[in-house]
Design an enzyme around this catalytic site. Sequence first.
Site, mmCIF file in Angstrom:
data_model
loop_
_atom_site.group_PDB
_atom_site.id
_atom_site.type_symbol
_atom_site.label_atom_id
_atom_site.label_comp_id
_atom_site.label_asym_id
_atom_site.label_seq_id
_atom_site.Cartn_x
_atom_site.Cartn_y
_atom_site.Cartn_z
ATOM 1 N N GLY A 40 0.966 -1.204 0.079
ATOM 2 C CA GLY A 40 -0.069 -0.028 0.048
ATOM 3 C C GLY A 40 0.934 1.362 0.035
ATOM 4 N N GLY A 41 0.769 2.423 -0.588
ATOM 5 C CA GLY A 41 1.285 3.504 -0.827
ATOM 6 C C GLY A 41 2.072 3.988 0.499
ATOM 7 N N ARG A 92 -7.209 -5.908 1.973
ATOM 8 C CA ARG A 92 -7.136 -6.660 0.928
ATOM 9 C C ARG A 92 -5.754 -7.235 0.683
ATOM 10 N NH1 ARG A 92 -5.144 -1.965 -3.662
ATOM 11 N NH2 ARG A 92 -4.031 -0.768 -2.224
ATOM 12 N N GLU A 194 -1.348 9.403 -15.669
ATOM 13 C CA GLU A 194 -2.238 10.483 -14.600
ATOM 14 C C GLU A 194 -2.085 11.957 -15.297
ATOM 15 O OE1 GLU A 194 -1.856 7.471 -10.837
ATOM 16 O OE2 GLU A 194 -0.324 9.215 -11.074
ATOM 17 N N GLY A 230 8.152 7.899 -16.142
ATOM 18 C CA GLY A 230 8.759 6.323 -16.460
ATOM 19 C C GLY A 230 10.173 6.292 -16.489
ATOM 20 N N GLY A 233 12.640 9.651 -16.575
ATOM 21 C CA GLY A 233 13.105 10.358 -15.254
ATOM 22 C C GLY A 233 11.741 11.150 -14.711
ATOM 23 N N SER A 254 11.292 -5.388 -11.589
ATOM 24 C CA SER A 254 9.900 -5.406 -11.077
ATOM 25 C C SER A 254 9.816 -3.774 -11.049
ATOM 26 C CB SER A 254 9.620 -6.043 -9.843
ATOM 27 O OG SER A 254 8.367 -5.668 -9.535
ATOM 28 N N ASP A 260 6.389 4.740 -4.759
ATOM 29 C CA ASP A 260 6.832 4.943 -3.532
ATOM 30 C C ASP A 260 8.205 5.063 -2.785
ATOM 31 O OD1 ASP A 260 3.759 4.474 -2.964
ATOM 32 O OD2 ASP A 260 4.211 2.200 -3.189
ATOM 33 N N THR A 293 14.985 -4.521 -8.007
ATOM 34 C CA THR A 293 14.885 -5.435 -7.204
ATOM 35 C C THR A 293 13.499 -6.377 -7.698
ATOM 36 O OG1 THR A 293 13.384 -4.088 -5.741
ATOM 37 C CG2 THR A 293 15.856 -4.368 -5.216
#
Length: 316
Positions: A40-41, A92, A194, A230, A233, A254, A260, A293
Amino acid sequence: MNTPILTITLNPTVDLATKAASVDPGPKLRCEEPSIEPGGGGVNVARAIAILGGKSDVFMAAGGPTGDHLEALLRRVNGLFLHRFEAPGETRQSFAVTERETGDQYRFVMPGPSWRPADEEKVLESIAALAPAQGYVVLSGSQPPGISPEFPARLAGALPNETSLIVDTSGGPLHHSAASRHPPFAILRMDQAEAEELAACPLVDVAASARFARALVDNGVARAIVVARGKEGSILATSDAQMFCASPDVPVRSKIGAGDSFVGAMVLSLVQGHDISIALCKGTAAASAAVMTDSTRLCLRADVERLAKDCVAQPL
């Protein structure tokens, strides 16, 4: 570090991640042993801060046995001070599967429990009572079903005047935050998709994203706007400057947790007294380190420190 940080996660998750030879419909897919992480954020922002040597308070809405599991996972993380708010339903889970043959990652994200207006009022009161009078509050991640899109703006109005609110959200809450009048956030972060959705047009290059970000600053949405493009930068715009920090070229394993990690490194840098341009570079390095990672793991401190040497904020 004396300036307090409080992260807010209304829709946390227990993140499970695994690998399979391939992802195909029909047959049973035999998976590797999964990794299990708190997610979660705001939870991930706090974890990134801890990884980088900082401390933060974590306000988390959790419920049911999955919420108990999430709390137990977080209790193992040094540098976190947990404040649990009882959510109106079961916490969740989210599930990610990486296909070994292609490296493609499939991410399944559950909605979380539904909230009622009374729940929203109660959580606002609880956060306001806990928020540092002079410090940072970070609201990050998707909001659970039933929470009003006005929540980030309402939170801004409920916090002490000296508190700096950093917001990284999406969907209705992001749109409302960009279009409504409210006390300006300290920082509002969004990704490229967004930003284009808000702008209602393609932002074809760094300059276009910077102009859009500056327009949001001029409209009083936030004192600083960050647009993440993305692998290119991130852009940062304030009333005084517009700048861009290119991402280092790193192998991608990943993408989970990159945003975050960016926010965690950025707010920690600000707390440590660095200029916002340095904070932008630290965030960019952390986001790049996070994609290196596996699964749901976040950035590694050694990678962040190494990559930060190659991150430079260029004025636009």
